[in-house]
Motif scaffolding. Structure first.
Motif, PDB file in Angstrom:
ATOM      1  N   MET A 215      -2.417  52.278  25.891  1.00  0.00           N
ATOM      2  CA  MET A 215      -2.606  51.842  24.499  1.00  0.00           C
ATOM      3  C   MET A 215      -1.870  52.770  23.541  1.00  0.00           C
ATOM      4  N   ALA A 216      -0.628  53.041  23.853  1.00  0.00           N
ATOM      5  CA  ALA A 216       0.042  54.014  23.005  1.00  0.00           C
ATOM      6  C   ALA A 216       1.417  53.542  22.562  1.00  0.00           C
ATOM      7  N   SER A 217       1.585  52.223  22.458  1.00  0.00           N
ATOM      8  CA  SER A 217       2.858  51.762  21.910  1.00  0.00           C
ATOM      9  C   SER A 217       2.826  51.960  20.388  1.00  0.00           C
TER      10      SER A 217
ATOM     11  N   GLU B  46       4.780  51.880  25.574  1.00  0.00           N
ATOM     12  CA  GLU B  46       3.901  52.853  26.226  1.00  0.00           C
ATOM     13  C   GLU B  46       4.731  53.668  27.208  1.00  0.00           C
ATOM     14  N   HIS B  47       4.485  54.938  27.252  1.00  0.00           N
ATOM     15  CA  HIS B  47       5.165  55.858  28.160  1.00  0.00           C
ATOM     16  C   HIS B  47       6.664  56.006  27.887  1.00  0.00           C
TER      17      HIS B  47
ATOM     18  N   GLY C  72      -0.649  50.988  19.389  1.00  0.00           N
ATOM     19  CA  GLY C  72      -1.270  49.970  20.234  1.00  0.00           C
ATOM     20  C   GLY C  72      -1.223  48.666  19.455  1.00  0.00           C
ATOM     21  N   ASP C  73      -2.290  47.881  19.445  1.00  0.00           N
ATOM     22  CA  ASP C  73      -2.236  46.653  18.645  1.00  0.00           C
ATOM     23  C   ASP C  73      -3.020  46.787  17.347  1.00  0.00           C
ATOM     24  N   LYS C  74      -3.295  48.017  16.955  1.00  0.00           N
ATOM     25  CA  LYS C  74      -4.090  48.250  15.754  1.00  0.00           C
ATOM     26  C   LYS C  74      -3.198  48.682  14.585  1.00  0.00           C
TER      27      LYS C  74
END
Ligand code: ATP
Ligand code: MG
Length: 382
Positions: free
Chosen positions: A1-3, A29-30, A64-66
């Protein structure tokens, strides 16, 4: 969750023109993403926006998506490492690394376990009781990285973390950071630098940013791509000149004729002609363009039709390589790379071959012409 996603992001200070313009960017992510560009192009500003230390003037930021535009920094699951380390001078290494966790009221045993683990990864175990002033620059930077690691963030943000280190330590710590990134499975990294070697060696993708008038004209992002995409397929003259060292040589050129396998151009200053494997869509004979050739693609001593003749004005020996500076009637001297022991002397006149597939053409706005897809050997035009 780190995009991380930026949409139509804009940042202006007061009434001045925006320092960040029209940024649309998705960091996976990553992913190890490097913001690269000249001083003042807005790298730190963009990083501070992601960290929550600056607000966007308009546009959206998602982690993430937030959507996090209005979420305070402390709740974004990001950890930032600064060029200046920003350690507390009166605290030990252990206290510096545990400070954030203590504030977050984690149990003491858990804090100890996290700090010891980070210290082990960063080889700081012997130094935990020292104060920052008792450490070298490289050790201090490792403590600053350790302080970020213990928080297990979804996103690591680095702002020129190596620029205070000497050359040896810089390349060691660079390797260290690449290794750390592989260990943190889900974390993404955004890393700011103006050093293209750091960008080329660390990045999964580079985001190269424009500065000054180009930002206002074209938006902040000059090009996004893998290091080799930017090297082989620069979208414009700025990218072509920024990636690669010594930088790409540029010369004025005029279109002579268009062919299936490329464009024949004439160098007005000398009357020499060269074929460039580029597409001629929208190009017409007589049009003025800029020819670009990297120093590593100027082959000294080669005969053949794809060659120019120039006088050597300076020879720089670097040991493994030699940079040969050549007189250029139309502007700045050209630079060609030759082997370290190449027998070349100032005042000599040399034939320098330029393969059609290794040359680039840029139009009046600096935009690169599309490349001709070449299979097999190129026929010689004209
Ligand atoms: N608080 C501020 N108020 C007004 N202008 C600012 C502020 N912070 C930065 N700027 C301006 O925004 C632009 C981008 O600054 P930024 O620090 O992001 O550049 P940078 O790409 O990180 O450069 P460097 O490589 O020198 O660190 C600069 O022109 C700078 O002067
Ligand atoms: Mg900066």
């Amino acid at each position: 969750m780190a995009s991380i996603t930026l949409r139509a992001a804009q940042k202006a200070y007061g009434d001045a023109p925006p320092v960040i313009r029209d940024v649309d960017l998705a960091i996976g992510e990553h992913e190890f993403c490097v913001f690269l560009g000249p001083s003042g192009c807005g790298k730190s500003t963009l990083l501070r926006v992601i960290a929550g230390l600056e607000d966007l003037s308009s546009g959206d930021l998602y982690i993430g998506d937030k959507r996090v535009n209005d979420i305070p920094s402390a709740q974004r699951s990001v950890a930032m490492v600064f060029q200046s380390y920003a350690l507390f001078p009166h605290m030990t290494v252990y206290e510096n690394m545990s400070f954030g966790l203590t504030l977050a009221k984690l149990p003491k045993a858990e804090i100890e376990q996290k700090v010891r683990e980070a210290a082990r990864i960063l080889q700081l175990e012997e130094l935990l009781q020292r104060k920052p002033k008792e450490l070298s620059g490289g050790q201090r930077q490792r403590v600053a990285i350790g302080r970020a690691i213990v928080r297990r963030p979804g996103v690591f943000l680095f702002d020129e973390p190596l620029s205070n280190l000497d050359a040896t330590l810089r390349s060691q710590t660079r390797v260290e950071i690449a290794r750390l990134h592989r260990q943190f499975e889900q974390a993404s990294v955004v890393y700011v630098t103006h050093d293209q070697v750091e960008a080329m060696t660390l990045a999964d993708r580079i985001v190269l940013l424009h500065a000054g008038a180009d930002t206002q004209r074209f938006g902040s992002i000059a090009q996004v791509g893998t290091p080799m995409e930017l090297y082989h397929h620069p979208r414009n003259r700025f990218v072509a000149g920024f990636i690669g060292s010594p930088r790409m040589n540029f010369m004025p050129a005029q279109v002579v004729s268009l062919h299936d396998n490329g464009i024949l151009v004439r160098l007005p200053a000398t009357g020499e002609t060269l074929l460039v494997a580029a597409q001629g869509n929208g190009v017409s004979p007589g049009q003025e363009l800029t020819l670009g050739v990297r120093p590593e693609h100027m082959e000294i001593g080669q005969q053949g039709s794809h060659a120019i003749t120039r006088e050597v004005v300076l020879v720089e020996r670097l040991g493994e390589q030699t940079y040969v500076h050549l007189d250029e009637p139309a502007g700045q001297p050209l630079v060609a790379k030759a082997p370290g022991d190449a027998r070349i002397a100032r005042g000599e006149r040399l034939r320098v071959a330029i393969a059609p597939v290794c040359a680039y053409l840029f139009d009046g706005d600096g935009v690169a012409l599309a490349r001709t897809q070449v299979h097999g050997a190129l026929a010689v035009a004209a």
